[in-house]
Design a protein around this motif. Structure first.
Motif, PDB file in Angstrom:
ATOM      1  N   ASN A 252       3.079 -76.020 -77.749  1.00  0.00           N
ATOM      2  CA  ASN A 252       3.330 -74.777 -77.018  1.00  0.00           C
ATOM      3  C   ASN A 252       4.690 -74.796 -76.326  1.00  0.00           C
ATOM      4  OD1 ASN A 252       0.817 -73.923 -77.836  1.00  0.00           O
ATOM      5  ND2 ASN A 252      -0.203 -74.366 -75.895  1.00  0.00           N
ATOM      6  N   GLU A 253       5.056 -75.945 -75.772  1.00  0.00           N
ATOM      7  CA  GLU A 253       6.358 -76.050 -75.121  1.00  0.00           C
ATOM      8  C   GLU A 253       7.489 -75.931 -76.138  1.00  0.00           C
ATOM      9  OE1 GLU A 253       8.832 -79.010 -72.077  1.00  0.00           O
ATOM     10  OE2 GLU A 253       6.819 -79.555 -72.767  1.00  0.00           O
ATOM     11  N   ILE A 254       7.312 -76.570 -77.272  1.00  0.00           N
ATOM     12  CA  ILE A 254       8.324 -76.497 -78.334  1.00  0.00           C
ATOM     13  C   ILE A 254       8.452 -75.076 -78.864  1.00  0.00           C
ATOM     14  CG2 ILE A 254       8.725 -77.181 -80.743  1.00  0.00           C
ATOM     15  CD1 ILE A 254       7.726 -80.006 -79.891  1.00  0.00           C
ATOM     16  N   ALA A 255       7.325 -74.376 -79.018  1.00  0.00           N
ATOM     17  CA  ALA A 255       7.375 -72.993 -79.493  1.00  0.00           C
ATOM     18  C   ALA A 255       8.170 -72.111 -78.534  1.00  0.00           C
ATOM     19  CB  ALA A 255       5.957 -72.446 -79.652  1.00  0.00           C
TER      20      ALA A 255
ATOM     21  N   VAL B  92       3.658 -71.128 -86.157  1.00  0.00           N
ATOM     22  CA  VAL B  92       3.053 -71.754 -84.978  1.00  0.00           C
ATOM     23  C   VAL B  92       1.641 -72.196 -85.340  1.00  0.00           C
ATOM     24  CG1 VAL B  92       2.429 -71.467 -82.556  1.00  0.00           C
ATOM     25  CG2 VAL B  92       4.470 -70.321 -83.452  1.00  0.00           C
ATOM     26  N   ASP B  93       0.903 -71.301 -85.968  1.00  0.00           N
ATOM     27  CA  ASP B  93      -0.366 -71.667 -86.606  1.00  0.00           C
ATOM     28  C   ASP B  93      -0.102 -71.809 -88.102  1.00  0.00           C
ATOM     29  OD1 ASP B  93      -1.860 -71.503 -84.290  1.00  0.00           O
ATOM     30  OD2 ASP B  93      -2.397 -69.404 -84.600  1.00  0.00           O
TER      31      ASP B  93
ATOM     32  N   LEU C  28       4.941 -75.911 -87.352  1.00  0.00           N
ATOM     33  CA  LEU C  28       4.627 -76.808 -86.246  1.00  0.00           C
ATOM     34  C   LEU C  28       3.297 -77.480 -86.550  1.00  0.00           C
ATOM     35  CD1 LEU C  28       5.665 -74.625 -83.160  1.00  0.00           C
ATOM     36  CD2 LEU C  28       7.081 -75.983 -84.730  1.00  0.00           C
ATOM     37  N   VAL C  29       3.341 -78.796 -86.727  1.00  0.00           N
ATOM     38  CA  VAL C  29       2.168 -79.540 -87.200  1.00  0.00           C
ATOM     39  C   VAL C  29       1.686 -80.480 -86.102  1.00  0.00           C
ATOM     40  CG1 VAL C  29       1.249 -80.997 -89.028  1.00  0.00           C
ATOM     41  CG2 VAL C  29       3.179 -79.471 -89.517  1.00  0.00           C
ATOM     42  N   MET C  30       0.486 -80.208 -85.596  1.00  0.00           N
ATOM     43  CA  MET C  30      -0.121 -81.131 -84.636  1.00  0.00           C
ATOM     44  C   MET C  30      -0.707 -82.330 -85.387  1.00  0.00           C
ATOM     45  SD  MET C  30      -1.830 -78.559 -81.798  1.00  0.00           S
ATOM     46  CE  MET C  30      -2.847 -77.646 -82.955  1.00  0.00           C
TER      47      MET C  30
END
Length: 436
Positions: free
Chosen positions: A232-235, A317-318, A345-347
């Protein structure tokens, strides 16, 4: 170089395009326009942004020129999956149509149907419609397809994915069986192939590129972000970059939540999804196109109408649910020969899922471990620290510290004082009159 004049289009259309600075035909246009002008059914497969609207639209206008149309009985029909895409098709074709004395109209959901009924009271040559609204107007006996000479299906695969094909078949069944048909899609398999078999006559197929997003002008990256908090911070930091950015979320709720986060951080962002009213959708797209809204947050379906050439970054993001959605999302950048970057963005718990997704999509996206404002993140995306003041929700004015209400109270008080003085003077005159 192949120009539009070389393709056999009417001089009036060529002149309009020339005034807009459009002279050289894209590969799909060079391949398919002559066949469409000759009256053949055409299947077109090409990446998003390859010029499909002019590929089917200009021959349609050329073939419709010189004959009259009747109110409610269009002679040309374009079916599109979303209202944004329908509006953009109409906008692209309006000037060339006007040069030939033709009228283009779009009818879409989310707009008061009475507006469409009034518009159909005048002759329309080319109708651009979403399937649901076309069916509504037919059911009200305000629209008829008996005079349709040429039909185009745009983004046919997306209409199949959205479950529109039963409506599309009903609509096509209402058009004359011997009419010309043009079908354009990123893929020509599955349910789309059934449409081809049922409605097209010995079609000519033109494919300008493999169905993948790995074009030379597009760079793909998997950004390994760790956990949700870091993501979330990176986004937020990516959204604060310079240039136009589209961020994708899987759900409408996710879009609204992300827009709130970005605006609280002072980032001018707006959302686009199916529950947005037409006015909000139009404002979001117009703001994104003119640069006043640099960040657009969207769902997969709503994004089909985003046709802006200078989008430099797409952010998943998703991660999308399936590979086709990845390709369509990615196609919002690197349009019309421009370059662009696509990042996912890969968790940590998504790495296997995303790797499998990209294999199916045929995309080579290197993995890069990033952290908030890390050198690699800034280099790839242009991320920076958000520093703007918090913004109100879209459409609401920014709050100010001006005591506007006190001024109103003061003016009201003055008006009240004046009324009191008037009443006092009237009472005084009454007493003097009674004394006489």
């Amino acid at each position: 170089m192949t120009t539009f004049a070389d393709l056999g289009l009417p001089r009036a259309i060529v002149n309009v395009l020339s005034k807009q600075g459009i002279t050289e035909a894209f590969p799909i246009q060079k391949a398919a326009i002559p066949d469409a002008l000759a009256g053949q059914d055409v299947l077109g497969r090409g990446p998003t942004g390859s010029g499909k609207t002019f590929t089917f639209g200009l021959p349609m206008l050329a073939r419709l020129a010189g004959a009259p149309s009747s109110p409610g009985h269009p002679r040309g029909l374009v079916l599109a999956p979303t209202r944004e895409l329908a509006a953009q098709i109409r906008e692209r074709l309006e000037d060339p149509a006007a040069a030939l004395g033709l009228r283009v109209l779009d009818v879409v959901g989310g707009v008061n149907i009475n507006h469409h009924i009034r518009s159909l009271a005048s002759p329309v040559d080319l109708l651009v419609a979403t399937p649901g609204r076309a069916e509504d107007l037919i059911n009200q006996k305000k629209l008829f397809f008996d005079a349709v000479e040429i039909t185009a299906l745009d983004e046919a695969d997306q209409m199949a994915d959205m479950g529109f094909l039963p409506q599309v078949r009903k609509l096509l069944d209402r058009t004359p069986k011997d009419g010309q048909r043009l079908l354009f899609s990123a893929t020509l398999d599955g349910d789309v192939e059934k449409l081809i078999t049922r409605y097209m006559h010995d079609p000519v197929t033109h494919s300008t590129a493999p169905v993948q997003a790995a074009v030379d002008t597009m760079d793909h990256y998997r950004l390994l972000v760790g956990g949700r908090e870091e993501r979330n911070e990176i986004a937020l930091q990516i959204a604060a970059r310079e240039g136009k950015t589209i961020m994708f979320m899987r759900t409408k709720h996710g879009v609204d939540r992300q827009v709130k986060k970005l605006r609280r951080a002072g980032i001018q962002a707006q959302g686009l999804h199916g529950d947005k009213g037409q006015g909000a959708r139009t404002r979001a797209l117009e703001g994104f196109a003119d640069g006043s809204t640099p960040v657009l947050v969207a769902t997969d379906i709503a994004a089909r109408g985003i046709d802006v050439d200078d989008v430099s970054l797409v952010v998943h993001v998703d991660p999308p649910a399936e590979h086709k959605a990845y390709l369509h999302r990615a196609g919002r950048t690197a349009r019309a020969g421009t370059s662009g970057t696509v990042v996912t963005l890969v968790m940590d718990d998504q790495t296997k899922e995303v790797a499998q997704l990209l294999r199916k999509a045929g995309v080579n996206a290197p993995e890069v471990r990033v952290a908030p404002l890390s050198e690699s993140l800034v280099t790839i995306t242009g991320a920076r620290k958000p520093e703007g003041a918090p913004l109100p929700p879209p459409g609401q004015p920014r709050r100010t510290n001006k005591p506007a209400a006190s001024g109103n109270r003061s003016r009201n008080a003055n008006r009240g004082g004046g009324n009191n003085r008037s009443r006092a003077r009237r009472s005084d005159r009454s007493r003097r009159s009674n004394g006489r």
